[in-house]
Design a protein around this motif. Structure first.
Motif, PDB file in Angstrom:
ATOM      1  N   THR A   1      90.320 -35.618 -71.469  1.00 13.34           N
ATOM      2  CA  THR A   1      91.621 -35.031 -71.197  1.00 13.34           C
ATOM      3  C   THR A   1      91.614 -33.556 -71.548  1.00 13.34           C
ATOM      4  O   THR A   1      91.380 -33.187 -72.695  1.00 13.34           O
ATOM      5  CB  THR A   1      92.721 -35.747 -72.015  1.00 13.34           C
TER       6      THR A   1
ATOM      7  N   THR B   1      88.259 -36.246 -76.044  1.00 19.60           N
ATOM      8  CA  THR B   1      87.245 -37.094 -75.433  1.00 19.60           C
ATOM      9  C   THR B   1      86.614 -38.008 -76.469  1.00 19.60           C
ATOM     10  O   THR B   1      87.054 -38.050 -77.628  1.00 19.60           O
ATOM     11  CB  THR B   1      86.174 -36.222 -74.739  1.00 19.60           C
TER      12      THR B   1
ATOM     13  N   TYR C   1      93.745 -36.814 -67.084  1.00 21.51           N
ATOM     14  CA  TYR C   1      92.666 -35.825 -67.086  1.00 21.51           C
ATOM     15  C   TYR C   1      93.166 -34.404 -67.357  1.00 21.51           C
ATOM     16  O   TYR C   1      92.461 -33.609 -67.976  1.00 21.51           O
ATOM     17  CB  TYR C   1      91.899 -35.884 -65.760  1.00 21.51           C
TER      18      TYR C   1
ATOM     19  N   LEU D   1      95.260 -41.775 -72.972  1.00 19.50           N
ATOM     20  CA  LEU D   1      95.456 -42.862 -72.016  1.00 19.50           C
ATOM     21  C   LEU D   1      96.931 -43.035 -71.660  1.00 19.50           C
ATOM     22  O   LEU D   1      97.801 -42.944 -72.524  1.00 19.50           O
ATOM     23  CB  LEU D   1      94.925 -44.183 -72.597  1.00 19.50           C
TER      24      LEU D   1
ATOM     25  N   ILE E   1      93.027 -42.651 -67.722  1.00 23.38           N
ATOM     26  CA  ILE E   1      92.981 -41.397 -68.485  1.00 23.38           C
ATOM     27  C   ILE E   1      93.859 -40.334 -67.829  1.00 23.38           C
ATOM     28  O   ILE E   1      93.877 -40.191 -66.609  1.00 23.38           O
ATOM     29  CB  ILE E   1      91.528 -40.883 -68.572  1.00 23.38           C
TER      30      ILE E   1
ATOM     31  N   LYS F   1      88.314 -43.172 -77.941  1.00 23.60           N
ATOM     32  CA  LYS F   1      88.718 -43.338 -76.543  1.00 23.60           C
ATOM     33  C   LYS F   1      88.127 -42.237 -75.664  1.00 23.60           C
ATOM     34  O   LYS F   1      87.696 -41.192 -76.143  1.00 23.60           O
ATOM     35  CB  LYS F   1      90.239 -43.331 -76.431  1.00 23.60           C
ATOM     36  N   LYS F   2      88.155 -42.479 -74.336  1.00 24.27           N
ATOM     37  CA  LYS F   2      87.593 -41.512 -73.388  1.00 24.27           C
ATOM     38  C   LYS F   2      88.499 -40.299 -73.189  1.00 24.27           C
ATOM     39  O   LYS F   2      88.095 -39.312 -72.584  1.00 24.27           O
ATOM     40  CB  LYS F   2      87.345 -42.185 -72.038  1.00 24.27           C
ATOM     41  N   GLY F   3      89.739 -40.390 -73.644  1.00 24.66           N
ATOM     42  CA  GLY F   3      90.706 -39.319 -73.496  1.00 24.66           C
ATOM     43  C   GLY F   3      92.077 -39.842 -73.868  1.00 24.66           C
ATOM     44  O   GLY F   3      92.207 -40.888 -74.513  1.00 24.66           O
TER      45      GLY F   3
END
Length: 255
Positions: free
Chosen positions: A252, A241, A200, A189, A198, A185-187
């Motif tokens: 994150t 990340t 952040y 969630l 996300i 995942k991008k961070g």
């Protein structure tokens, strides 16, 4: 102090050729000294099945009996580790693959039996950075498999998130350490179904609130517990990340 970036990566990122290649492409772009800590649990499960060895899990944690210890030693310390090392060499990054037993890096003890007997699972006692720092200072990149030893000749299967946190904490005495937990995942969630929702900036109170509400759960909990522990112990930055963003620093951030 010199910058040292520690990347912990696991899951399908290290086990699927496309994502692994993308990870390594991004990893070599990171400036300064680097360490890569990896898992490989899915590969261990697949190899165990081929050998007719049953995999037993409790709350996402592997029960490590004698046969399973042999499998994870082969897979973590051998197959997965050396694939990563070879990939880094192909990209001009001089790497060496090691475990916690090599260079007396990580001492651990067998987890005491309480409600569950996890078998040959190790809890970290201390990290000895002396020899590994010599390698790093010669621009050699350690690739560390999640195995430790007890000083009595026994190997122990140890959580890779914990290893990354403990190494980051020890090395923060000598470097300005940036710890990245890298997964699919991008961070972190707010909504598991929305990849772009996300968090952040995540502080400990918000983490515990999201955990109590079931927003943050399962494998993310020990990752964040270890991340906050590292942050409180002198690690300059902790980021959650994915493999596409480790060189850009998006994801994150624990605050």
């Amino acid at each position: 102090m010199d910058r040292l970036t520690i990347i912990k990566v696991g899951g399908k990122v290290v086990e699927e050729p496309e994502s692994l290649n993308m990870l390594l492409d991004q990893f070599v772009k990171i400036s300064g000294y680097k360490i890569l800590v990896h898992g490989g649990g899915r590969s261990a499960t697949q190899i165990a099945a081929k050998l007719g060895i049953e995999t037993k899990m409790v709350d996402g944690r592997r029960i490590t009996d004698n046969e399973t210890l042999e499998v994870v030693t082969m897979v973590y310390g051998g197959l997965v580790n050396k694939k990563i090392v070879a990939g880094l060499q192909a990209r001009g990054c001089n790497a060496i693959g090691i475990t916690g037993a090599d260079l007396d890096l990580i001492h651990a003890h067998k987890r005491p039996v309480k409600d569950i007997d996890y078998g040959f699972v190790g809890d970290v006692d201390d990290v000895n950075s002396d020899e590994v720092r010599l390698l790093i200072n010669e621009n050699v990149t350690p690739v560390i498999a999640p195995l430790t030893h007890d000083g009595k000749g026994n190997l122990l299967n140890t959580n890779a998130d914990t290893i990354a946190s403990e190494i980051a904490t020890e090395f923060a005495r000598y470097y300005s350490v940036y710890l990245f937990y890298c997964f699919e995942k991008k961070g972190v969630l707010l909504d598991a179904k929305d990849e772009d929702n996300i968090i952040y900036d995540l502080d400990y109170d918000l983490f515990k609130k999201c955990q109590s509400e079931g927003i943050i759960k399962e494998g993310m909990i020990p990752k964040l517990d270890n991340g906050f522990r590292a942050k409180k112990s002198g690690v300059k930055e902790v980021l959650i990340t994915n493999h596409e963003n480790i060189s850009s620093g998006r994801g994150t951030r624990l605050i």
